[in-house]
Enzyme design. Structure first.
Site, short mmCIF file in Angstrom:
data_model
loop_
_atom_site.label_atom_id
_atom_site.label_comp_id
_atom_site.label_asym_id
_atom_site.label_seq_id
_atom_site.Cartn_x
_atom_site.Cartn_y
_atom_site.Cartn_z
N LYS A 133 -9.06 -2.14 10.66
CA LYS A 133 -7.75 -2.44 10.09
C LYS A 133 -7.45 -3.90 10.35
CE LYS A 133 -5.85 1.61 8.72
NZ LYS A 133 -5.19 1.82 7.42
N ASP A 161 -9.44 -2.97 5.85
CA ASP A 161 -8.25 -2.49 5.15
C ASP A 161 -7.06 -3.32 5.58
OD1 ASP A 161 -6.28 -1.13 3.82
OD2 ASP A 161 -6.53 0.76 4.89
N GLU A 190 -9.98 -3.54 1.51
CA GLU A 190 -8.98 -2.83 0.71
C GLU A 190 -7.71 -3.66 0.58
OE1 GLU A 190 -8.20 1.22 2.02
OE2 GLU A 190 -10.17 1.25 3.00
N ASP A 213 -6.81 0.68 -3.49
CA ASP A 213 -6.36 1.88 -2.80
C ASP A 213 -4.98 2.24 -3.32
OD1 ASP A 213 -5.39 3.80 -1.06
OD2 ASP A 213 -5.84 2.73 0.77
N LYS A 235 -7.47 8.80 -1.87
CA LYS A 235 -6.85 9.66 -0.86
C LYS A 235 -6.27 10.88 -1.59
CE LYS A 235 -5.60 6.15 2.58
NZ LYS A 235 -6.23 4.92 2.06
#
EC number: 4.2.1.113
Length: 320
Positions: A133, A161, A190, A213, A235
């Site tokens: 992250k 991300d 992302e 995303d 997702k």
């Protein structure tokens, strides 16, 4: 003869889980269990705070109404994404159309001390893919950590991300500290910037591939081949029914994009279903499912190899 049960549950989270500047103390959700004759199917409905448009209370209302309709013979799926996904999983299990084979490989989520991470990642068997992250701290720090990991482990590939955290300037600050020779081992980043146009510019200017995303869930999004775009991260809890998930995977694959099935911090039951969906729809891609350790317990179905305690179905609150 049809019957059904809906269960409400709450799992304590580890202390450090923060989503969109909100600390997530518990993961709240629902299970639906559908029975027809000797067959049974389960699904998880767990809207993700800060990401889902619906709350779990709203999802509960829609789910209970749908179950009553299903018991009366109506099978039309609800529109609410988390409910559509959970219900479609339960129906697929009931019809035995969700394959049992599962992809339990994970791209471990890296946080904490970089020196500890290097030791952990160096010992990973097989294909070394991990997730970091970025955007939570200073962009310069993020760049230095990513560079350190890639430098220390020559066969490591990273998925990053940013959750749209960066301005164009911050994106450039990050890239400045990542050696250009290592950037090809960033599988994708992302949504680096707040807008899609800024993210596209980031990819062009840095040579770092990006993935969509959040963009997939915006009304003006279209699947097109674009310079610098390598992947889409899907997702299902935020997307909708299994059929919609499959359509998105097929659209991505048709353009030569990687499609990654990814967690919305579901319980172990939901995660095991996502592992089956990943094996079915994206068999050659490691899914993004390394979120179970953010929780303090598993529920109903175990994730292979997890040592977390398991809450059995009898301990859950029944709503029917």
């Amino acid at each position: 003869m049809r019957s059904a049960q809906v269960y409400r549950w709450q799992i304590p989270m580890d202390a450090g889980v923060v989503l969109r500047d909100r600390r997530l103390k518990t993961r709240d959700g629902l299970y639906v269990c559908l029975r027809e004759g000797e067959r049974e199917g389960w699904g998880e409905i767990s809207p993700l705070p800060g990401f889902s448009q619906e709350t779990w209370e709203e999802a509960q209302s829609v789910l209970l109404a749908w179950v009553n309709n299903w018991l009366a013979g109506d099978c039309e799926l609800p529109q609410m994404p988390s409910v559509a996904f959970g219900v479609s999983c339960a129906l697929a299990e009931l019809a035995d159309t969700l394959p049992q084979a599962a992809n339990y490989r994970t791209a471990p989520l890296c946080n904490g001390d970089p020196d500890d991470l290097i030791l952990k990642l160096a010992d990973m068997p097989g294909e070394k893919v991990a997730k970091v992250k970025v955007g939570l701290y200073e962009a310069v720090r993020d760049g230095m950590v990513v560079n350190l990991l890639l430098e220390a482990i020559p066969d490591l590939h990273l998925r990053l991300d940013a959750n749209r955290a960066w301005t164009p300037l911050k994106g450039q600050q990050f890239a400045k500290y990542v050696n250009p020779d290592y950037r090809h081992r960033i599988a994708f980043l992302e949504e680096p910037c707040k807008t899609r146009d800024d993210s596209r510019a980031f990819a062009r200017e840095t040579g770092i591939a990006i993935a969509w995303d959040e963009s997939l869930r915006e009304p003006d999004f279209a699947f097109v081949a674009e310079e610098g775009v390598r992947a889409v991260v899907i997702k299902p809890t935020l997307t909708g029914s299994l059929e919609k998930v499959r359509e998105q995977v097929q659209a991505a694959h048709a353009l030569g994009l990687t499609a990654v099935i990814s967690s919305s911090i579901e319980s172990s039951l939901g995660l095991t279903q996502l592992a089956r969906i990943a094996a079915w729809l994206t068999p050659d891609t490691i899914p993004g499912l390394d979120t179970l350790d953010l929780m303090q317990a598993q529920q109903v179905r175990r994730w292979p190899g997890s040592t977390l305690p398991v809450v059995e179905v009898d301990a859950l609150e029944r709503l029917l």
